[in-house]
Design a protein around this motif. Structure first.
Motif, PDB file in Angstrom:
ATOM      1  N   MET A   1     -42.416  32.130  30.072  1.00 39.09           N
ATOM      2  CA  MET A   1     -42.925  33.437  30.532  1.00 39.09           C
ATOM      3  C   MET A   1     -44.263  33.221  31.240  1.00 39.09           C
ATOM      4  O   MET A   1     -45.161  32.588  30.687  1.00 39.09           O
ATOM      5  N   ASP A   2     -44.384  33.704  32.473  1.00 38.10           N
ATOM      6  CA  ASP A   2     -45.647  33.570  33.182  1.00 38.10           C
ATOM      7  C   ASP A   2     -46.639  34.610  32.675  1.00 38.10           C
ATOM      8  O   ASP A   2     -46.296  35.548  31.968  1.00 38.10           O
ATOM      9  N   ILE A   3     -47.920  34.405  33.038  1.00 36.65           N
ATOM     10  CA  ILE A   3     -48.984  35.319  32.633  1.00 36.65           C
ATOM     11  C   ILE A   3     -49.463  36.044  33.876  1.00 36.65           C
ATOM     12  O   ILE A   3     -50.019  35.432  34.796  1.00 36.65           O
ATOM     13  N   ARG A   4     -49.215  37.342  33.927  1.00 35.07           N
ATOM     14  CA  ARG A   4     -49.534  38.171  35.084  1.00 35.07           C
ATOM     15  C   ARG A   4     -50.677  39.099  34.702  1.00 35.07           C
ATOM     16  O   ARG A   4     -50.496  40.005  33.887  1.00 35.07           O
ATOM     17  N   ILE A   5     -51.842  38.870  35.301  1.00 34.65           N
ATOM     18  CA  ILE A   5     -53.064  39.569  34.888  1.00 34.65           C
ATOM     19  C   ILE A   5     -53.425  40.651  35.905  1.00 34.65           C
ATOM     20  O   ILE A   5     -53.745  40.356  37.061  1.00 34.65           O
ATOM     21  N   GLY A   6     -53.402  41.892  35.487  1.00 31.52           N
ATOM     22  CA  GLY A   6     -53.886  42.993  36.314  1.00 31.52           C
ATOM     23  C   GLY A   6     -55.397  43.126  36.182  1.00 31.52           C
ATOM     24  O   GLY A   6     -55.961  42.888  35.107  1.00 31.52           O
ATOM     25  N   HIS A   7     -56.048  43.507  37.272  1.00 32.61           N
ATOM     26  CA  HIS A   7     -57.509  43.625  37.247  1.00 32.61           C
ATOM     27  C   HIS A   7     -57.954  44.465  38.437  1.00 32.61           C
ATOM     28  O   HIS A   7     -57.160  44.798  39.326  1.00 32.61           O
ATOM     29  N   LEU A   8     -59.235  44.807  38.457  1.00 33.27           N
ATOM     30  CA  LEU A   8     -59.862  45.447  39.607  1.00 33.27           C
ATOM     31  C   LEU A   8     -60.788  44.435  40.285  1.00 33.27           C
ATOM     32  O   LEU A   8     -61.283  43.506  39.643  1.00 33.27           O
ATOM     33  N   ASN A   9     -61.024  44.611  41.554  1.00 29.99           N
ATOM     34  CA  ASN A   9     -61.979  43.762  42.267  1.00 29.99           C
ATOM     35  C   ASN A   9     -63.382  44.328  42.081  1.00 29.99           C
ATOM     36  O   ASN A   9     -63.944  44.984  42.957  1.00 29.99           O
ATOM     37  N   ILE A  10     -63.917  44.067  40.887  1.00 36.22           N
ATOM     38  CA  ILE A  10     -65.248  44.548  40.519  1.00 36.22           C
ATOM     39  C   ILE A  10     -66.012  43.388  39.883  1.00 36.22           C
ATOM     40  O   ILE A  10     -65.413  42.403  39.421  1.00 36.22           O
ATOM     41  N   LEU A  11     -67.336  43.498  39.834  1.00 38.78           N
ATOM     42  CA  LEU A  11     -68.129  42.428  39.239  1.00 38.78           C
ATOM     43  C   LEU A  11     -67.797  42.219  37.771  1.00 38.78           C
ATOM     44  O   LEU A  11     -67.939  41.107  37.249  1.00 38.78           O
ATOM     45  N   ASP A  12     -67.377  43.279  37.081  1.00 37.23           N
ATOM     46  CA  ASP A  12     -67.006  43.150  35.672  1.00 37.23           C
ATOM     47  C   ASP A  12     -65.935  42.087  35.465  1.00 37.23           C
ATOM     48  O   ASP A  12     -65.810  41.536  34.370  1.00 37.23           O
ATOM     49  N   HIS A  13     -65.143  41.811  36.502  1.00 40.26           N
ATOM     50  CA  HIS A  13     -64.010  40.898  36.388  1.00 40.26           C
ATOM     51  C   HIS A  13     -64.224  39.606  37.172  1.00 40.26           C
ATOM     52  O   HIS A  13     -63.266  38.897  37.469  1.00 40.26           O
ATOM     53  N   LEU A  14     -65.488  39.285  37.461  1.00 39.02           N
ATOM     54  CA  LEU A  14     -65.786  38.153  38.341  1.00 39.02           C
ATOM     55  C   LEU A  14     -65.377  36.809  37.744  1.00 39.02           C
ATOM     56  O   LEU A  14     -65.152  35.849  38.483  1.00 39.02           O
ATOM     57  N   ILE A  15     -65.243  36.717  36.422  1.00 37.74           N
ATOM     58  CA  ILE A  15     -64.853  35.428  35.856  1.00 37.74           C
ATOM     59  C   ILE A  15     -63.420  35.061  36.235  1.00 37.74           C
ATOM     60  O   ILE A  15     -62.999  33.923  36.011  1.00 37.74           O
ATOM     61  N   LEU A  16     -62.681  35.983  36.848  1.00 43.10           N
ATOM     62  CA  LEU A  16     -61.365  35.648  37.386  1.00 43.10           C
ATOM     63  C   LEU A  16     -61.454  34.948  38.738  1.00 43.10           C
ATOM     64  O   LEU A  16     -60.473  34.361  39.203  1.00 43.10           O
ATOM     65  N   ALA A  17     -62.616  35.018  39.386  1.00 38.77           N
ATOM     66  CA  ALA A  17     -62.727  34.503  40.752  1.00 38.77           C
ATOM     67  C   ALA A  17     -62.347  33.033  40.868  1.00 38.77           C
ATOM     68  O   ALA A  17     -61.606  32.661  41.790  1.00 38.77           O
ATOM     69  N   PRO A  18     -62.817  32.149  39.993  1.00 40.87           N
ATOM     70  CA  PRO A  18     -62.411  30.747  40.135  1.00 40.87           C
ATOM     71  C   PRO A  18     -60.907  30.538  40.009  1.00 40.87           C
ATOM     72  O   PRO A  18     -60.357  29.628  40.641  1.00 40.87           O
ATOM     73  N   ALA A  19     -60.229  31.373  39.223  1.00 37.78           N
ATOM     74  CA  ALA A  19     -58.773  31.238  39.075  1.00 37.78           C
ATOM     75  C   ALA A  19     -58.057  31.573  40.375  1.00 37.78           C
ATOM     76  O   ALA A  19     -56.967  31.056  40.640  1.00 37.78           O
ATOM     77  N   GLY A  20     -58.659  32.433  41.201  1.00 37.40           N
ATOM     78  CA  GLY A  20     -58.032  32.816  42.455  1.00 37.40           C
ATOM     79  C   GLY A  20     -58.484  31.988  43.639  1.00 37.40           C
ATOM     80  O   GLY A  20     -57.947  32.133  44.734  1.00 37.40           O
ATOM     81  N   ALA A  21     -59.476  31.114  43.433  1.00 37.05           N
ATOM     82  CA  ALA A  21     -59.985  30.292  44.532  1.00 37.05           C
ATOM     83  C   ALA A  21     -58.981  29.205  44.880  1.00 37.05           C
ATOM     84  O   ALA A  21     -58.342  28.623  44.017  1.00 37.05           O
ATOM     85  N   CYS A  22     -58.837  28.933  46.175  1.00 35.32           N
ATOM     86  CA  CYS A  22     -57.888  27.924  46.645  1.00 35.32           C
ATOM     87  C   CYS A  22     -58.637  26.853  47.434  1.00 35.32           C
ATOM     88  O   CYS A  22     -59.616  27.144  48.125  1.00 35.32           O
ATOM     89  N   GLY A  23     -58.179  25.618  47.367  1.00 34.51           N
ATOM     90  CA  GLY A  23     -58.758  24.551  48.169  1.00 34.51           C
ATOM     91  C   GLY A  23     -60.127  24.129  47.673  1.00 34.51           C
ATOM     92  O   GLY A  23     -60.603  24.545  46.621  1.00 34.51           O
TER      93      GLY A  23
END
Length: 318
Positions: A1-23
């Motif tokens: 089962m994959d892990i699908r994380i819903g979120h808003l593009n807000i500073l409160d959720h910035l710790i997700l940024a490295p997970a979405g960074a590519c290259g």
């Protein structure tokens, strides 16, 4: 089962940024923590409102979320089988008054924009107004103040086009900064001024993910803690190299993001991301007893699963 994380593009959720960074990080961008083979593959689902996040969890389109804490509590009360495993930040929101509002008494008979009724911003607004005998009233009651739920990304434009009906807005960064930049509002206070180091959002997962996948969730939470430490250190050092990563995540211009990071008073200190049932009980009691928005008890022992965050914090202290 994959892990699908819903979120808003807000500073409160910035710790997700490295997970979405590519290259590889270009130029002088700092080398943020990266997902490794020990961390399960995740899919980030950016959404526009707290309603969309809640619907995604209810429908199963997402099986995890960075979500407003009071809204997560309400879903738990409604028998949505979710567990809160960590806070995503502390502080970080701001209240901006409409440019035509000169004194707090000018709020009377107007609206204050909030991101959702079941948000920490609404609770803090209520406390702010209660202390000034301006308890929010129903729409159309000109004796009080109407708290109006609006997705935060819409607030800057609404404030810029307002014709005297809006008193203020209270929302997550960077949208308060954007409203001020656009000339529709002026800074009034940071929510840190109302409740220092208050929680706002949390990482919740469907309990199905806790059945046989404890190691995956533990690795993911540890990764988020590494991201939090990386980001918090650069904010404290006023390291401008963080701006490109944040701008990519927020999908906002670098200049706006730089100003939002400077003004938000947001913290990602790992010690503060371990969920504290006592703080959650404060929110539940106030929004239940004082605001009538969380009726009935919340089974904190079942709702809060702090072990993953505590283990991640122990790894930092070794």
């Amino acid at each position: 089962m994959d892990i699908r994380i819903g979120h808003l593009n807000i500073l409160d959720h910035l710790i997700l940024a490295p997970a979405g960074a590519c290259g590889e990080p270009p130029g002088n961008r700092p080398a943020a923590p990266r997902l490794t083979g020990s961390v399960p593959e995740i899919y980030l689902q950016p959404l526009n409102s707290w309603e969309q996040v809640a619907r995604g969890l209810q429908s199963g389109d997402i099986n995890a979320a960075f979500i407003s804490i009071p809204l997560a509590m309400a879903l738990s009360q409604q028998k949505q089988d979710i567990a809160l495993v960590m806070f995503t930040h502390r502080g970080g929101s701001r209240m901006a008054a409409a440019t035509g509002v000169k004194q707090i008494k000018d709020f009377r008979g107007k609206s204050v924009l909030i991101p959702h009724a079941l948000s920490i911003q609404n609770m803090l607004l209520h406390r702010f107004l209660d202390a000034r005998n301006l308890i929010p009233e129903k729409a159309g009651d000109r004796r009080g103040v109407c708290a109006e739920s609006i997705p935060s990304f819409l607030m800057p434009e609404m404030a810029a086009r307002d014709h005297g009906e809006i008193a203020a807005l209270i929302c997550e960064a960077p949208f308060g900064t954007e409203a001020i930049d656009r000339g529709g509002a002026r800074h009034l206070l940071a929510t840190q001024d109302l409740w220092p180091d208050h929680p706002g959002s949390a990482f919740v997962v469907h309990r199905d993910l806790l059945k046989g996948r404890e190691a995956d969730i533990s690795a993911l939470v540890s990764f988020f803690f590494r991201c939090a430490e990386f980001i918090d250190a650069r904010i404290q050092a006023q390291d401008d190299a963080l701006v490109p990563l944040a701008a990519d995540f927020l999908q906002k211009p670098a200049g706006l993001v730089r100003r939002a990071l400077a003004a938000a008073c947001i913290r990602y200190t790992p010690e503060l991301l371990v969920p504290e049932p006592e703080l959650l009980s404060v929110i539940a009691r106030y929004m239940g007893e004082n605001m009538g928005l969380l009726p009935g008890p919340i089974d904190m022992e079942n709702f809060v699963v702090p072990g993953f965050a505590r283990q991640a914090l122990e790894e930092f202290n070794c």
